[in-house]
Write a protein that holds these residues in place. Structure first.
Motif, PDB file in Angstrom:
ATOM      1  N   SER A  43      14.321 -28.120 -10.602  1.00 29.66           N
ATOM      2  CA  SER A  43      13.474 -28.484  -9.466  1.00 29.66           C
ATOM      3  C   SER A  43      12.999 -29.923  -9.568  1.00 29.66           C
ATOM      4  CB  SER A  43      12.270 -27.540  -9.390  1.00 29.66           C
ATOM      5  OG  SER A  43      12.670 -26.222  -9.099  1.00 29.66           O
ATOM      6  N   LEU A  59      15.794 -32.000  -8.475  1.00 27.60           N
ATOM      7  CA  LEU A  59      15.953 -31.889  -7.020  1.00 27.60           C
ATOM      8  C   LEU A  59      15.017 -32.838  -6.290  1.00 27.60           C
ATOM      9  CD1 LEU A  59      17.059 -30.411  -4.492  1.00 27.60           C
ATOM     10  CD2 LEU A  59      15.321 -28.657  -4.884  1.00 27.60           C
ATOM     11  N   TRP A  83       8.759 -22.621  -4.664  1.00 25.00           N
ATOM     12  CA  TRP A  83       9.626 -21.964  -5.639  1.00 25.00           C
ATOM     13  C   TRP A  83       8.869 -21.627  -6.916  1.00 25.00           C
ATOM     14  CZ3 TRP A  83      14.758 -25.282  -5.609  1.00 25.00           C
ATOM     15  CH2 TRP A  83      15.500 -24.953  -4.452  1.00 25.00           C
ATOM     16  N   TRP A 139      20.069 -32.729  -4.215  1.00 23.96           N
ATOM     17  CA  TRP A 139      20.851 -31.510  -4.392  1.00 23.96           C
ATOM     18  C   TRP A 139      21.910 -31.708  -5.474  1.00 23.96           C
ATOM     19  CZ3 TRP A 139      19.455 -26.911  -3.399  1.00 23.96           C
ATOM     20  CH2 TRP A 139      20.376 -25.859  -3.482  1.00 23.96           C
ATOM     21  N   HIS A 146      20.148 -31.443  -8.791  1.00 23.55           N
ATOM     22  CA  HIS A 146      19.839 -30.027  -9.015  1.00 23.55           C
ATOM     23  C   HIS A 146      21.102 -29.292  -9.477  1.00 23.55           C
ATOM     24  CE1 HIS A 146      19.172 -25.806  -7.781  1.00 23.55           C
ATOM     25  NE2 HIS A 146      17.882 -26.051  -7.967  1.00 23.55           N
ATOM     26  N   VAL A 155       7.313 -28.774 -13.353  1.00 22.02           N
ATOM     27  CA  VAL A 155       8.065 -27.738 -12.640  1.00 22.02           C
ATOM     28  C   VAL A 155       9.335 -27.439 -13.436  1.00 22.02           C
ATOM     29  CG1 VAL A 155       7.152 -28.462 -10.394  1.00 22.02           C
ATOM     30  CG2 VAL A 155       9.291 -29.446 -11.228  1.00 22.02           C
ATOM     31  N   VAL A 163       9.775 -27.200  -3.610  1.00 17.80           N
ATOM     32  CA  VAL A 163       9.663 -27.077  -5.072  1.00 17.80           C
ATOM     33  C   VAL A 163       8.383 -26.340  -5.450  1.00 17.80           C
ATOM     34  CG1 VAL A 163       9.254 -28.426  -7.170  1.00 17.80           C
ATOM     35  CG2 VAL A 163      11.133 -29.037  -5.628  1.00 17.80           C
TER      36      VAL A 163
END
Length: 484
Positions: free
Chosen positions: A80, A83, A61, A217, A220, A76, A58
């Motif tokens: 993210s 996630l 990214w 996931w 996300h 963030v 994260v």
């Protein structure tokens, strides 16, 4: 007129939560308990390798700072944050469970909803409504894959992680609701998310820590699906019941699509979702309770000649096979999926509410006393347990002692559910012990009070700012080392 499809009915159910009063006071209170449970589990998971790996990803990214990600000082991007949040929520295998669908709805829905709620400036009440709706949809899609004749989830029988697959849809509904999407776009968000949810359960059997990120996931995917729907991407209207839809693809002709909408809006599954008292695979919980009962009767490890653990036949694939691996798990994480190890640990004596995180470190999994006792455990199918599963995860434990006595404890009803609920004190204790791995006792008490008052919060920064500023990750969690 053409009858509405399943996903269209779910979308209407979702936007109905925007009506005055939301989903109602009782369901909001239950959603607040789910929020507290997820936050506690997430605080306990800060030092896991899965959390470290996901934080690194994260951070690498980067992106626009929108939402809080526990363990990171700066906000963030929303997807993210979901996630990392979903990874933390599921990483300790301490998240709530619905039966008989055998999935963990809050670990995906709560992180997705929390990330979006913060990003859009939603109220605490709106957050709780979204959690309630998302959990309900997750569970209902999962129940469509439950085969009464089989006595098990078809998802599970095929090695599929229904938690992540169905959770992507429930999380998408929660995210779309908070983002203000109308019913058609909520339906599109669900249709998009159905192409994104995934997860395989082989790691439960033979090793690997990838399962820890499944809910991350899915969360996300949920947030991404809602954002794509907001920008005009569309999903198929028959994504659930269609010839090439989710249920046919994952469950085939054994799926029961009507389960998704039966009683929708009037009969809620949310209050019946089980809270976990132990940070390990839910299939092991009844056997832990049976071992604790034997211990309370005075049975010690030194007295044991042999232990026979009877369980539902489908459960044995997770907690009893391969037998050699389950008697000598490779790590603390793998020990959490072992019937022999958890029985041994409970009989010898653990922490927390019976067993706790210290019982699932790599050091604990290598403890010669526990392994010696685990080696005496045989896991066998039990017909009575088969008749109950998966409405409960029962177990029967028989101890053959050196003095010739044979003692048996049978547990048919799991702790944490409607038939044997955790008390408010036990839930508070679970949160406090979890939070102690990242927060001071005073900070944990403040967070708990805020969570229980979530319905009254107008700005979620009242909850999230203290969390982000107070977390101090510590060691001592199972490393979950991958097998060689």
């Amino acid at each position: 007129m053409t009858a509405p499809t399943i996903v269209q009915q779910l979308a209407e159910f979702t936007v109905a939560a925007r009506r005055p009063g939301g989903v109602g006071t009782a369901l909001r209170a239950d959603a607040a308990r789910r929020l507290l449970d997820v936050l506690g589990n997430s605080l306990a998971a800060q030092s896991t390798p899965a959390a470290a790996a996901m934080r690194a990803v994260v951070t690498e990214w980067g992106g626009r700072p929108m939402s809080t990600a526990l363990g990171l000082a700066d906000r963030v991007p929303t997807a993210s944050a979901a996630l990392l949040g979903g990874t933390l929520a599921h990483a300790m295998d301490f998240d709530d469970t619905h039966l008989p669908s055998v999935l963990h709805p809050s670990a995906t829905v709560v992180p997705a909803a929390l990330a979006v709620a913060e990003a859009v400036g939603a109220s605490g009440g709106a957050l709780l409504d979204a959690i309630a709706v998302g959990v309900e949809i997750t569970v209902r899609v999962g129940m469509a894959g439950y085969d009464e004749r089989l006595g098990n989830s078809v998802f599970f029988e095929r090695g599929l992680h229904a938690t992540a697959i169905c959770g992507a849809l429930g999380g998408a509904a929660a995210a779309a609701l908070l983002a203000g999407l109308d019913a058609p776009r909520v339906a599109h968000a669900l249709g998009i998310a159905a192409s994104m949810g995934s997860g395989l359960l082989e790691a439960n059997r033979t090793g690997g820590t990838v399962k820890r990120i499944h809910c991350g996931w899915a969360a996300h995917a949920a947030v991404t699906a809602a954002e794509l729907a907001r920008h005009g991407l569309t999903g198929p209207p028959t994504v659930i019941e269609g010839r090439f839809g989710l249920l046919q693809a994952f469950c085939g002709d054994q799926a029961r699509a009507e389960s998704v909408t039966e009683g929708l809006g009037t009969e809620w599954e949310l209050p019946g979702v089980f809270f976990k008292p132990y940070p390990c695979n839910h299939f092991t919980h009844a056997s832990i309770d049976a071992a604790l009962r034997l211990r309370a009767r005075g049975v010690t490890a030194e007295q044991v000649e042999r232990l026979t653990l009877g369980a539902p036949t489908p459960v044995l694939r997770t907690i009893g096979e391969p037998a050699a691996d389950k008697r000598a798990p490779e790590s603390g994480y793998h020990a959490a999926f072992s019937g022999p190890y958890t029985v041994a640990a409970a009989l010898i004596g653990g922490g927390g509410l019976g067993l706790f995180h210290e019982d699932f470190t790599d050091a604990a999994a290598r403890d010669p006393h526990r392994l010696a006792l685990a080696a005496k455990v045989d896991c066998v199918p039990d017909p009575h347990c088969d008749s109950i599963f998966p409405h409960q995860f029962p177990a029967v434990l028989t101890a053959e002692l050196q003095d010739g006595r044979v003692l048996t404890e049978r547990v048919d009803v799991n702790r944490g559910g409607p038939g044997n609920p955790l008390s408010a004190t036990e839930l508070a204790t679970k949160f406090r012990l979890n939070a102690a791995r990242s927060l001071s006792a005073d900070d944990a008490e403040v967070i708990a009070r805020i969570v229980y008052d979530t319905a009254e919060i107008n700005d979620l920064r009242e909850l999230l700012d203290p969390l982000r500023g107070a977390i101090e990750p510590v060691g001592g969690i199972a490393s979950g080392t991958e097998p060689g």
